[in-house]
Design a protein around this motif. Structure first.
Motif, PDB file in Angstrom:
ATOM      1  N   ASP A   1     -10.945   1.793  -6.038  1.00 25.30           N
ATOM      2  CA  ASP A   1     -11.965   2.238  -5.069  1.00 25.30           C
ATOM      3  C   ASP A   1     -13.082   1.220  -4.887  1.00 25.30           C
ATOM      4  OD1 ASP A   1     -10.748   4.677  -4.433  1.00 25.30           O
ATOM      5  OD2 ASP A   1     -11.618   5.653  -6.183  1.00 25.30           O
TER       6      ASP A   1
ATOM      7  N   HIS B   1       0.828  -1.204   0.000  1.00 21.65           N
ATOM      8  CA  HIS B   1       0.000   0.000   0.000  1.00 21.65           C
ATOM      9  C   HIS B   1       0.868   1.264   0.000  1.00 21.65           C
ATOM     10  CE1 HIS B   1      -3.222   2.767   0.743  1.00 21.65           C
ATOM     11  NE2 HIS B   1      -2.645   3.170   1.849  1.00 21.65           N
TER      12      HIS B   1
ATOM     13  N   MET C   1     -12.541  -1.445  -2.690  1.00 22.26           N
ATOM     14  CA  MET C   1     -12.395  -1.891  -1.310  1.00 22.26           C
ATOM     15  C   MET C   1     -11.614  -0.840  -0.537  1.00 22.26           C
ATOM     16  SD  MET C   1     -11.430  -5.971  -1.649  1.00 22.26           S
ATOM     17  CE  MET C   1     -11.758  -6.339   0.083  1.00 22.26           C
ATOM     18  N   SER C   2     -11.868  -0.788   0.772  1.00 25.17           N
ATOM     19  CA  SER C   2     -11.067   0.085   1.617  1.00 25.17           C
ATOM     20  C   SER C   2      -9.703  -0.564   1.861  1.00 25.17           C
ATOM     21  CB  SER C   2     -11.759   0.321   2.956  1.00 25.17           C
ATOM     22  OG  SER C   2     -11.767  -0.878   3.730  1.00 25.17           O
ATOM     23  N   ILE C   3      -8.750   0.228   2.317  1.00 29.64           N
ATOM     24  CA  ILE C   3      -7.411  -0.297   2.608  1.00 29.64           C
ATOM     25  C   ILE C   3      -7.486  -1.401   3.654  1.00 29.64           C
ATOM     26  CG2 ILE C   3      -5.146   0.279   3.554  1.00 29.64           C
ATOM     27  CD1 ILE C   3      -5.638   3.151   2.488  1.00 29.64           C
ATOM     28  N   GLY C   4      -8.272  -1.152   4.720  1.00 30.40           N
ATOM     29  CA  GLY C   4      -8.385  -2.140   5.789  1.00 30.40           C
ATOM     30  C   GLY C   4      -9.035  -3.433   5.329  1.00 30.40           C
ATOM     31  N   ASP C   5     -10.131  -3.294   4.574  1.00 27.24           N
ATOM     32  CA  ASP C   5     -10.827  -4.492   4.098  1.00 27.24           C
ATOM     33  C   ASP C   5      -9.962  -5.301   3.138  1.00 27.24           C
ATOM     34  OD1 ASP C   5     -13.029  -3.878   5.597  1.00 27.24           O
ATOM     35  OD2 ASP C   5     -14.202  -3.055   3.940  1.00 27.24           O
ATOM     36  N   ALA C   6      -9.253  -4.614   2.266  1.00 29.38           N
ATOM     37  CA  ALA C   6      -8.399  -5.315   1.304  1.00 29.38           C
ATOM     38  C   ALA C   6      -7.257  -6.030   2.013  1.00 29.38           C
ATOM     39  CB  ALA C   6      -7.849  -4.335   0.272  1.00 29.38           C
TER      40      ALA C   6
ATOM     41  N   GLN D   1      -7.790  -3.645  -6.088  1.00 35.47           N
ATOM     42  CA  GLN D   1      -9.135  -3.350  -5.590  1.00 35.47           C
ATOM     43  C   GLN D   1      -9.166  -1.993  -4.889  1.00 35.47           C
ATOM     44  OE1 GLN D   1     -11.022  -5.629  -7.362  1.00 35.47           O
ATOM     45  NE2 GLN D   1     -12.277  -5.887  -5.532  1.00 35.47           N
ATOM     46  N   VAL D   2      -8.110  -1.696  -4.148  1.00 37.86           N
ATOM     47  CA  VAL D   2      -8.034  -0.395  -3.471  1.00 37.86           C
ATOM     48  C   VAL D   2      -7.865   0.719  -4.498  1.00 37.86           C
ATOM     49  CG1 VAL D   2      -6.672   1.030  -1.890  1.00 37.86           C
ATOM     50  CG2 VAL D   2      -7.151  -1.358  -1.321  1.00 37.86           C
ATOM     51  N   GLN D   3      -6.987   0.508  -5.465  1.00 35.10           N
ATOM     52  CA  GLN D   3      -6.756   1.528  -6.492  1.00 35.10           C
ATOM     53  C   GLN D   3      -8.033   1.844  -7.268  1.00 35.10           C
ATOM     54  OE1 GLN D   3      -3.382  -0.016  -8.791  1.00 35.10           O
ATOM     55  NE2 GLN D   3      -2.092   1.520  -7.821  1.00 35.10           N
TER      56      GLN D   3
END
Length: 215
Positions: free
Chosen positions: A174, A105, A176-181, A170-172
């Motif tokens: 948008d 991240h 998923m959130s950073i925490g969820d990913a 997935q984070v890039q």
């Protein structure tokens, strides 16, 4: 060398070191956002002259190799701090995943196509300091019975790395959130390796599935 020239030489070396660090920082940040960024744009981002960048890195490939070396060293240091040889393998894999996710991240450039080598063998060698450590952990878990043994360790390594890239993408996007990913990455890696124990069936579902294909 005269006594007067020594301070000047040290200053030049210190200035060169600062410009190298600034160029690498700028390249990592800019290429992570815009893989197509030019050497001139990297120089502007770093606040140095274009000629200064080329004085330290003769080509774009040389700069990319320096980026790989720097990030790899940081990743290896973070992984070694996890102490992969201690504790239950499953718990250690979770710590490995958390440490790896933090760095993935932090450096979006790791997900950028600009970091991919056109030479598969070179790409393999680049990742060896990381993959060898993960391979060793997985084999330890297989020996202890925590991880299933029917799937080759090197395939599990490749699959876990792919999971990390997927989480980052997935984070890039948008999605998923950073925490969820990060949680999904850690738990998916654990489930991928975990030995399945079912009192009513085969000890390892991977083996049962493989046998099913033979029918």
């Amino acid at each position: 060398m005269s006594e007067l020239s020594k301070p000047r030489t040290r200053r030049r070396r210190a200035d060169a070191e600062r410009s190298i660090v600034a160029t690498l920082d700028a390249a990592i940040n800019l290429l992570g956002r815009r893989p197509e960024a030019t050497m001139e744009e990297i120089a502007a981002e770093a606040g140095v002259a274009r000629q200064t960048v080329y004085a330290h890195f003769a080509s774009r490939d040389a700069l990319l190799n320096a980026i790989v070396d720097r990030i790899t060293a940081e990743v290896v240091a973070a992984i070694d701090a996890v102490e992969l040889e201690t504790g239950p393998a499953a718990d250690t894999l979770s710590r490995w995943a958390d440490a790896s996710w933090t760095l993935l991240h932090r450096y979006p450039i790791l997900l950028s196509p600009v970091m991919a080598s056109a030479n598969p063998q070179e790409e393999h060698e680049r990742h060896l300091p990381i993959t060898q450590r993960l391979d060793s952990l997985i084999r330890r878990g297989q020996r202890s019975g925590e991880f299933h043994r029917d799937t080759p360790a090197d395939w599990l390594v490749a699959a876990i790395l792919s999971l990390g890239h997927t989480a980052g993408q997935q984070v890039q996007a948008d999605l998923m959130s950073i925490g969820d990913a990060g949680t999904a990455f850690r738990e998916s890696a654990r489930r991928l390796c975990a030995r399945d124990i079912d009192p009513s069936g085969p000890a390892d579902t991977g083996k049962a599935a493989a046998e099913g294909f033979d029918d």
